[in-house]
Design a protein around this motif. Structure first.
Motif, PDB file in Angstrom:
ATOM      1  N   ARG A   1      -4.093   6.630 -10.883  1.00 21.41           N
ATOM      2  CA  ARG A   1      -3.118   7.521 -10.259  1.00 21.41           C
ATOM      3  C   ARG A   1      -1.701   7.066 -10.607  1.00 21.41           C
TER       4      ARG A   1
ATOM      5  N   PRO B   1       7.710  13.998  -5.043  1.00 22.81           N
ATOM      6  CA  PRO B   1       8.335  14.723  -3.927  1.00 22.81           C
ATOM      7  C   PRO B   1       8.965  13.701  -2.975  1.00 22.81           C
TER       8      PRO B   1
ATOM      9  N   ARG C   1       3.091  17.869   0.954  1.00 21.58           N
ATOM     10  CA  ARG C   1       4.215  18.780   1.225  1.00 21.58           C
ATOM     11  C   ARG C   1       4.022  20.155   0.611  1.00 21.58           C
TER      12      ARG C   1
ATOM     13  N   HIS D   1      -0.961   6.164   2.117  1.00 17.97           N
ATOM     14  CA  HIS D   1       0.056   7.036   2.710  1.00 17.97           C
ATOM     15  C   HIS D   1      -0.165   7.211   4.209  1.00 17.97           C
TER      16      HIS D   1
ATOM     17  N   MET E   1      -8.134   6.829  -2.320  1.00 17.37           N
ATOM     18  CA  MET E   1      -6.942   6.761  -3.164  1.00 17.37           C
ATOM     19  C   MET E   1      -6.117   5.619  -2.614  1.00 17.37           C
TER      20      MET E   1
ATOM     21  N   ASP F   1       7.390   3.728  -2.391  1.00 18.35           N
ATOM     22  CA  ASP F   1       6.235   3.272  -1.606  1.00 18.35           C
ATOM     23  C   ASP F   1       5.820   1.810  -1.798  1.00 18.35           C
TER      24      ASP F   1
HETATM   25  C1  PEP Z   1       1.572  10.269  -3.394  1.00 20.26           C
HETATM   26  O1  PEP Z   1       0.347  10.319  -3.580  1.00 20.26           O
HETATM   27  O2  PEP Z   1       2.311   9.424  -3.916  1.00 20.26           O
HETATM   28  C2  PEP Z   1       2.169  11.217  -2.420  1.00 20.26           C
HETATM   29  C3  PEP Z   1       3.438  11.580  -2.504  1.00 20.26           C
HETATM   30  O3  PEP Z   1       1.287  11.611  -1.487  1.00 20.26           O
HETATM   31  P1  PEP Z   1       1.445  12.643  -0.242  1.00 20.26           P
HETATM   32  O4  PEP Z   1       1.602  13.987  -0.870  1.00 20.26           O
HETATM   33  O5  PEP Z   1       0.133  12.470   0.476  1.00 20.26           O
HETATM   34  O6  PEP Z   1       2.615  12.204   0.577  1.00 20.26           O
END
Ligand code: PEP
Ligand code: MN
Length: 337
Positions: free
Chosen positions: A126, A132, A186, A272, A296, A309
């Motif tokens: 990933r 976003p 989102r 997350h 994930m 993150d």
């Molecule tokens: C991500 O997987 O980095 C992510 C932005 O996940 P989510 O849409 O669950 O916030």
């Protein structure tokens, strides 16, 4: 309306049933399971008399599906959906691990981490190239350059790729580089995007929206299935509640609920959901015990300096330990990692 066919229904009878349904104005979706073949008739009018179908030769049972999601429901498809990428299966007995950094930050970073992912036995890499972010001033991703690095790192380590698509205009580009589209939390109710992803045949993983009910989440899957793409994966990634000690609240009970109501595979994302590194391993273990079809998990080898993150990223060594722990939990419920 769901029409369960008799196991000895002839091809001629099935064709006859289908042409009746078309004449009544239904759209038909067929699901051939190991035990039974089911026809889903979409567009039932409230006053339609289901006996008109019940009396046709070859029909075993007819009933209305009361849930608003039809093709997504277990009524329509009894067997679990197993999504195939080549010979690789998502939703089968073996759990899938989708592992990597939150964002693709550089060629070097993603190649280093892809090695760790392969070493751990995970098969899916990933990494976001289009991010976003809550703030417009935060790192927004490397765009196409990031996709190239991600694909290159995956190919070098014989891994598949999952990466996020944020808008319709990115679909064609991302499709060239990815094996699975990730639809972010989102965007779970971006219906225009859902419809377009339904026009592709690549698997789409739908992350549960920040404050989406399970029904709303399943309706998003319905958008993709009804547009013609049967390859949908769901991902529980935590929902927003009043709690402040975690980034989100990990709704583990959603896993058995979705398995009960739908045939689609469910992946769990404790990274997350919790937002903090030390909470990821216990919740990952719990998700496997709860029956998730895979996880994930975000990892990073320099989380202090990660561009997104960092606080929830596991260090490679901690991730490798977690995978070992997950093996014995999976075994206890007759599954494999
Ligand atoms: C991500 O997987 O980095 C992510 C932005 O996940 P989510 O849409 O669950 O916030
Ligand atoms: Mn992330």
């Amino acid at each position: 309306m769901v029409i369960i066919l008799k196991h000895n229904a002839t091809d001629e009878q099935v064709e006859n049933i289908k042409s009746h349904l078309i004449n009544y104005g239904f759209q038909i979706h067929e699901s051939k399971g190991e035990q039974k073949t089911i026809l889903g008739a979409i567009g039932v009018k409230p006053n339609f008399d289901t006996r008109k179908v019940k009396i046709l030769e070859g029909v075993a049972e007819v009933y209305r599906v009361t849930a608003p999601y039809k093709l997504t429901s277990r009524d329509f498809k009894t067997d679990n959906t197993i999504i195939k990428i080549g010979d690789y299966e998502i939703g089968g007995n073996k759990l899938v691990m989708m592992t990597g950094p939150c964002s693709v930050e550089s060629e070097d970073q993603i190649y280093r981490l892809a090695k760790v992912v392969a070493e751990s036995g995970s098969k899916i890499l990933r990494g976001g190239a289009f991010k976003p972010r809550s703030s417009p001033y935060s790192f927004q991703g490397l765009g196409e350059e990031g996709l190239k690095f991600l694909r290159g790192a995956a190919d070098e380590n014989e891994l598949f790729v999952i990466t996020e698509v944020m808008q319709i205009s990115q679909i064609d580009l991302i499709e060239k580089y990815t094996d699975i589209f990730q639809l972010g939390a989102r965007n779970m109710q971006n219906f225009a995007l859902l419809k377009e992803l339904g026009n592709t045949q690549k698997p789409v993983m739908i992350k549960r929206g920040l404050s989406a009910t399970i029904e709303e989440w399943l309706m998003s899957a319905e958008y993709i299935l009804s547009a013609g793409n049967p390859n949908v994966i769901l991902c529980e990634r935590g929902i927003r509640t009043f709690e402040t000690y975690t980034r989100n609240t990990f709704d583990l009970s959603a896993i058995p609920i979705v398995h009960n109501r739908s045939h689609l595979p469910v992946i769990a994302d404790p990274s997350h959901a919790t937002g903090l590194r030390d909470q990821v391993p216990p919740m990952a273990r719990a998700a496997v015990a709860a029956g998730a079809d895979g996880l994930m998990i975000e990892i990073h080898d320099d989380p202090e300096n990660a561009l997104s993150d960092g606080p929830q990223a596991l260090l490679p060594a901690n991730f490798l330990t977690l995978v070992e722990e997950l093996k014995s939990i999976a075994k206890a419920i007759n599954r494999e990692v």
